[in-house]
Design a protein around this motif. Structure first.
Motif, mmCIF file in Angstrom:
data_model
loop_
_atom_site.group_PDB
_atom_site.id
_atom_site.type_symbol
_atom_site.label_atom_id
_atom_site.label_comp_id
_atom_site.label_asym_id
_atom_site.label_seq_id
_atom_site.Cartn_x
_atom_site.Cartn_y
_atom_site.Cartn_z
ATOM 1 N N PHE A 97 0.506 -1.369 -0.290
ATOM 2 C CA PHE A 97 0.315 0.006 -0.021
ATOM 3 C C PHE A 97 0.947 1.132 -0.035
ATOM 4 O O PHE A 97 0.658 2.393 -0.855
ATOM 5 C CB PHE A 97 -1.023 -0.461 1.232
ATOM 6 N N LEU A 98 2.131 1.023 0.458
ATOM 7 C CA LEU A 98 2.808 2.101 1.052
ATOM 8 C C LEU A 98 3.982 2.869 -0.241
ATOM 9 O O LEU A 98 4.039 3.902 -0.985
ATOM 10 C CB LEU A 98 3.673 2.033 2.358
ATOM 11 N N ARG A 101 1.010 4.326 -2.787
ATOM 12 C CA ARG A 101 1.151 5.692 -2.532
ATOM 13 C C ARG A 101 2.409 6.066 -2.999
ATOM 14 O O ARG A 101 2.409 7.926 -2.997
ATOM 15 C CB ARG A 101 0.790 6.110 -0.945
ATOM 16 N N ARG A 104 1.923 6.425 -6.921
ATOM 17 C CA ARG A 104 1.258 7.736 -7.266
ATOM 18 C C ARG A 104 1.392 9.179 -6.707
ATOM 19 O O ARG A 104 0.869 9.787 -7.394
ATOM 20 C CB ARG A 104 0.012 7.256 -6.049
ATOM 21 N N ASN A 105 2.121 9.713 -5.942
ATOM 22 C CA ASN A 105 2.880 10.645 -5.611
ATOM 23 C C ASN A 105 3.953 11.292 -6.488
ATOM 24 O O ASN A 105 3.785 12.403 -6.760
ATOM 25 C CB ASN A 105 3.283 10.785 -4.420
ATOM 26 N N THR A 182 9.271 3.824 3.373
ATOM 27 C CA THR A 182 8.241 2.733 2.836
ATOM 28 C C THR A 182 8.316 1.278 3.456
ATOM 29 O O THR A 182 7.453 0.575 3.591
ATOM 30 C CB THR A 182 8.291 3.087 1.498
#
Length: 446
Positions: A97-98, A101, A104-105, A182
């Motif tokens: 999940f991290l 993220r 995605r950023n 992460t």
């Protein structure tokens, strides 16, 4: 894994505490940046370094004793640790999940670059965005509000500040610490490292602005006026910092070269202490030559070897060379174990039994050298005990099945606890726990 996490975290914490107490308040920002990054690398490498220092213990042998090692056996312990499986599953889910993220950023930032106007500016590129925000930097891109740019509402000091982030590659530091966060999301210490690194970046950029414009009061008032602006993405270098007060104080500080050198020298004992606590291992070893001289200084070569092994000659085949019976018994034992496991109910697997470093003869030498016969023991007899050879080669779960009394079995357990780590048993090249049975015949000398 647990050992690595404990050692690396201990090093990270010690170095971070030293940074906050000694280095952060001093105006040697380039050195501090190197220190923070080196602390991360050092703390991840140091757990893999082990240096053994041998401490020689001289003992005199009294009442030499003959010890006969009977044929032992071992058993692979099958175990399913569901707790470990579930922990790895939970770790994998959260880390995935991290990672998503994190990616995605990055994609969100690159999307802004592609969808908005970009302009060349010195060795960087300006990205004109419609959002109302302070200038902030990612790699060699400086994001600024398009309206402010066209109306020339952005002060030259702010451009210089962001250009410093670009020229000194501060984004790479942030990407590194975010990647570590992460992977090691369960370790809060990386949060504090990120804050320290980002603050250091601001110190560096402020220092260059002041050196360029030589107007500290104006620059301080400019920062205060911008302090309440919205915070941009967490992967970028920016001016909006909750620790603006620290930045204002740093602008007026002056650290002398002598003071800076002294504080840098103070790092040497810190790194040495961490290295000693984590990587240095003291191993006690008895001096076998002294042991032999005091028991009998006229042994032949074979007699000395048998004395060190403490093996009763009369119980073995007569020979002038190393007795092969011991080795043959152990080989036979291993073959029997393999045969007993490879039945129709259990498909054939590749099995390697655990082994003392250097082999069985070295194990007998180790026992014979370190074992002390209780003074109260007068007769002969057999001691039988079992112990577990763990996956990392350490010994545990000692159990006495048969004892002669007077603490004889306890003495054997004491000696086994001094043993170096064994080569662990393996099944299909994967380390497994093995329960080892060891029968020992004792014959005190008269």
């Amino acid at each position: 894994m647990i050992d690595f996490l404990f050692k690396s975290s201990s090093s990270l914490l010690a170095l971070l505490i030293f940074y906050h107490l000694v280095l952060e308040k001093e105006k040697m920002n380039q050195f501090n940046r190197f220190y923070l990054l080196f602390s991360l690398v050092f703390s991840f490498v140091i757990p893999f370094i082990t240096i053994e220092i041998a401490t020689e213990i001289i003992k005199a042998a009294k009442n030499p004793t003959s010890i006969l090692f009977s044929q032992g056996n071992s058993q692979i312990i099958k175990e399913t640790n569901y707790t470990t499986y579930w922990l790895w599953i939970i770790y994998g889910i959260i880390t995935l999940f991290l990672c998503i993220r994190f990616i995605r950023n990055i994609l969100k930032i690159t999307s802004k670059i592609k969808t908005n106007t970009t302009l060349d500016y010195h060795n960087a590129k300006l990205v004109l965005i419609p959002e109302k925000t302070l200038p902030h930097t990612f790699l060699n891109y400086i994001f600024i509000n398009e309206t402010d740019y066209k109306n020339r509402n952005i002060e030259a000091e702010l451009y210089t500040h962001e250009l410093t982030h670009v020229r000194q590659f501060h984004t790479l530091d942030i990407l590194l610490i975010e990647f570590l966060k992460t992977l090691f999301w369960f370790n809060p210490i990386f949060i504090f490292y990120k804050k320290a690194i980002q603050l250091n970046h601001e110190f560096l950029a402020d220092e260059f602005v002041i050196r360029s414009y030589e107007n500290i009061p104006f620059y301080q008032s400019l920062l205060v006026s911008k302090a309440n602006a919205s915070q941009p993405l967490y992967l970028v270098s920016n001016l909006n910092y909750l620790v603006t007060k620290k930045r204002l104080l740093m602008m007026t500080k002056n650290t002398t070269q002598t003071k800076a050198i002294l504080k840098q020298i103070a790092l040497i004992p810190i790194f040495v202490a961490i290295f000693y606590c984590i990587s240095i291992k003291t191993v006690a070893r008895e001096n076998p030559s002294i042991h032999l001289v005091q028991t009998n200084n006229s042994f032949s070569k074979n007699e000395i070897l048998h004395e060190k092994l403490s093996i009763k000659k009369e119980s073995l085949q007569e020979t002038n060379t190393l007795n092969p019976t011991i080795i043959e018994n152990n080989i036979a034992t291993k073959n029997q174990i393999v045969d007993s496991i490879n039945t129709e109910a259990n498909p054939i697997t590749e099995i390697t039994q655990p082994e003392f470093p250097g082999g069985v003869l070295e194990f007998y030498k180790f026992i014979g050298t370190n074992f002390k016969v209780p003074a109260e023991l007068k007769g002969s007899g057999k001691v039988v005990l079992t112990f577990m050879v763990e996956k990392d080669g350490s010994l545990s779960e000692f159990e006495i099945l048969k004892d002669l009394g007077f603490g004889t079995a306890d003495e054997f357990i004491r000696v086994l606890k001094l043993s170096p780590k064994w080569v662990p048993g393996k099944e299909n090249n994967e380390a497994v726990r093995v329960k080892y049975s060891l029968p020992i015949q004792i014959e005190p000398s008269k």
